[in-house]
Design an enzyme around this catalytic site. Structure first.
Site, PDB file in Angstrom:
ATOM      1  CB  VAL A 153      -0.981   0.041   1.200  1.00 38.63           C
ATOM      2  CG1 VAL A 153      -2.063  -1.010   1.044  1.00 38.63           C
ATOM      3  CG2 VAL A 153      -0.270  -0.128   2.531  1.00 38.63           C
ATOM      4  N   GLY A 154       2.149   1.116   0.102  1.00 38.80           N
ATOM      5  CA  GLY A 154       2.992   2.314   0.094  1.00 38.80           C
ATOM      6  C   GLY A 154       4.449   1.938   0.175  1.00 38.80           C
ATOM      7  N   GLY A 179       8.404   3.989   0.885  1.00 37.67           N
ATOM      8  CA  GLY A 179       9.098   5.239   1.203  1.00 37.67           C
ATOM      9  C   GLY A 179      10.572   4.975   1.372  1.00 37.67           C
ATOM     10  CB  ALA A 180      13.288   7.182   2.532  1.00 41.45           C
ATOM     11  CE1 TYR A 181       7.942   3.102   4.755  1.00 43.10           C
ATOM     12  CE2 TYR A 181       8.204   5.478   4.930  1.00 43.10           C
ATOM     13  CZ  TYR A 181       7.455   4.378   4.575  1.00 43.10           C
ATOM     14  OH  TYR A 181       6.221   4.545   4.016  1.00 43.10           O
ATOM     15  N   GLY A 182      11.344   1.910   3.471  1.00 39.04           N
ATOM     16  CA  GLY A 182      10.984   0.559   3.060  1.00 39.04           C
ATOM     17  C   GLY A 182       9.568   0.495   2.543  1.00 39.04           C
ATOM     18  CB  VAL A 242       3.343   0.484   4.162  1.00 43.46           C
ATOM     19  CG1 VAL A 242       2.136   0.222   5.062  1.00 43.46           C
ATOM     20  CG2 VAL A 242       4.283   1.478   4.822  1.00 43.46           C
ATOM     21  CE  LYS A 254       7.174   2.976   9.450  1.00 42.89           C
ATOM     22  NZ  LYS A 254       7.218   4.452   9.558  1.00 42.89           N
ATOM     23  CG  ASP A 303       8.501  15.764   8.263  1.00 43.73           C
ATOM     24  OD1 ASP A 303       8.500  16.711   7.440  1.00 43.73           O
ATOM     25  OD2 ASP A 303       8.782  14.594   7.949  1.00 43.73           O
TER      26      ASP A 303
END
Length: 371
Positions: free
Chosen positions: A44-45, A47-50, A52, A67, A164
Site C-alpha cells: 500500500v505504500g 518510502g525511504a524507510y521501506g 508498507v 511497515k 514534519d
C-alpha cells in the site's frame, strides 16, 4: 473519500519456523511476519524507510498496515528515528493520531535486523486527495483542518513538536477521519542537529527553521498547518521552493517583508542581515491575492502564516477560530495526561542499545517470552 484503485496482486506466503511465521515476497521485498497476520497481503505504500503492506489480524479480524524497516540498525540516526516513533506513538492515545497495534518480533533475537511495525490501516493520505480529482468542499477543508488541530493540540500538550507536518503525513479513511502519522522527527524542544539530520520537505517549514534558528517552539507546527490549509483550498503547494533561498523568497512575496519588530526571534546577526538585505516587498492582505476563498478560512490562514513565531496563533486559539465554530467543542478536544519523556535521547546510544530498547518495546505488545 476514494483512493486510486490498485490492481490486486496474489501474494502467497511460505510458512517458516514451524508455522509460527510466514514469509511473503512482495514485489521483490521479503516480508516475514507472525502467522496471525493473514492474506490478502498487498503493498500500500513505499518510502525511504521501506515498504508498507496491508494484512488482516486473524485474532481480531482487523485490517492493519505493516511497515517493514529493513536493516533498521545499520544507521544510528535511522534507528533512533524508529525508536522515537515507537515510543511516542505508544505514549499517545488520541483519535487523530495513528495507533501502533503491534511490533512483530523476529523468530530469533540474534537475527533482529528488520523492524515490522503494525499500525491501524487507513485508506489514503491528504497528499493523494489533494492531487486527485475528488471535489473538496469547504466542509471537507474545515473537517480536515479541525481534526489536524485537534490532534496537534494533544501532541503539543504532551510537550512534543511534530516538526514534519505535511499532507502525506496526514492519513485518511473513507469516513474522512484524519490521523497524524510519522513522528520520527518529533522533539520536545529544539535541537541543533535537526538541520542536518534529515532532508525533510522544506515547503512546510517555518521561517525560523529556514533561517537556522536553534531555538524554536510549537509555532513551527502551526506554520505547517497554515501551509496545509492553503494547499487544501488551492489544490497546490503554497510555497514550493526549490531551495532555502527561494523558499524564503516565496514566503516574503506572499506575506510582505518582515518589519524589524518581527525579527526578535533571530539570534544570529547574519540571519538578521540576510533578511534585511532581501528586496522589500509590500504587504497585501490574503483577500487580495485569493479573492475567491472563504474570508474566514483566509483569516485563519493569515493568523497561522505569520513571520514572527511569537505572533502566530496557538493551536487552542486556532480551534476557537470562527472558521471552525461549527465543529469546535472544547470538551471533545482532550489533552495528554502526561508529558512525553525524551530522556532516552540524551544517552549516547549505540545501534545495539537501540536494538535492545526496540526489543523491549515489542515485548510490551506480546510479553510471552521467546528466545
Amino acid at each position: 473519500m476514494e483512493n486510486e484503485t490498485n490492481e490486486k496482486l496474489e501474494i502467497k506466503g511460505i510458512p517458516t519456523h514451524e508455522g509460527k511465521y510466514v514469509e511473503y515476497n512482495v514485489l521483490g521485498n521479503f516480508f516475514e511476519v507472525t502467522s496471525k497476520y493473514i492474506p490478502p497481503i498487498q503493498p500500500v505504500g513505499r518510502g525511504a524507510y521501506g515498504m508498507v503492506c496491508c494484512a488482516t489480524n486473524s485474532e481480531t479480524k482487523e485490517e492493519v498496515a505493516i511497515k517493514k524497516i529493513g536493516n533498521a540498525f545499520e544507521n544510528r540516526i535511522d534507528a533512533k528515528r524508529t525508536l522515537r516513533e515507537i515510543k511516542l506513538l505508544s505514549h499517545m492515545d488520541h483519535e487523530n493520531i495513528i495507533k501502533i497495534k503491534d511490533i512483530v518480533r523476529p523468530p530469533d533475537r540474534e537475527e533482529f535486523n528488520d523492524v515490522y511495525i503494525v499500525y491501524e490501516l487507513m485508506d489514503t493520505d491528504l497528499h493523494q486527495i489533494i492531487r486527485s480529482s475528488q471535489a473538496l468542499t469547504d466542509d471537507h477543508c474545515q473537517y480536515f483542518l479541525y481534526q489536524l488541530l485537534r490532534g496537534l493540540k494533544y501532541v503539543h500538550s504532551a510537550n512534543v513538536l511534530h516538526r514534519d507536518l505535511k499532507p502525506s503525513n496526514l492519513l485518511l479513511n473513507a469516513n474522512c477521519d484524519l490521523k497524524i502519522c510519522d513522528f520520527g522527527l518529533a522533539r520536545t524542544t529544539s535541537e541543533a542537529d535537526f538541520m542536518t539530520e534529515y532532508v525533510v520537505t522544506r515547503w512546510y517549514r517555518a521561517p525560523e527553521l529556514l533561517l537556522n534558528c536553534t531555538e524554536y517552539t510549537a509555532a513551527i507546527d502551526i506554520w505547517s498547518v497554515g501551509c496545509i490549509l492553503m494547499e487544501l483550498i488551492k489544490r497546490e503547494p503554497l510555497f514550493p521552493g526549490r531551495d532555502y533561498a527561494q523558499q524564503l523568497g516565496l514566503i516574503i512575496a506572499l506575506l510582505g517583508s518582515p518589519e524589524d519588530s518581527d525579527l526578535g526571534f533571530l539570534r544570529s546577526d547574519n540571519a538578521r542581515k540576510y533578511v534585511k538585505h532581501l528586496p522589500r516587498v509590500p504587504r497585501h492582505p490574503f483577500s487580495q491575492k485569493f479573492p475567491d476563498v472563504s474570508p474566514l478560512a483566509l483569516d485563519l490562514a493569515e493568523r497561522m502564516l505569520v513571520f514572527d513565531p511569537a505572533k502566530r496563533i496557538t493551536v487552542e486559539d486556532a480551534l476557537n477560530h470562527p472558521f471552525l465554530i461549527s465543529l469546535h467543542e472544547i470538551n471533545e478536544e482532550p489533552v495528554c495526561d502526561s508529558p512525553f519523556n525524551f530522556d532516552f535521547e540524551q544517552a549516547s546510544l549505540s545501534e545495539d542499545d537501540i536494538k535492545e530498547l526496540i526489543w523491549n518495546e515489542a515485548l510490551k505488545f506480546d510479553p510471552n517470552t521467546m528466545k
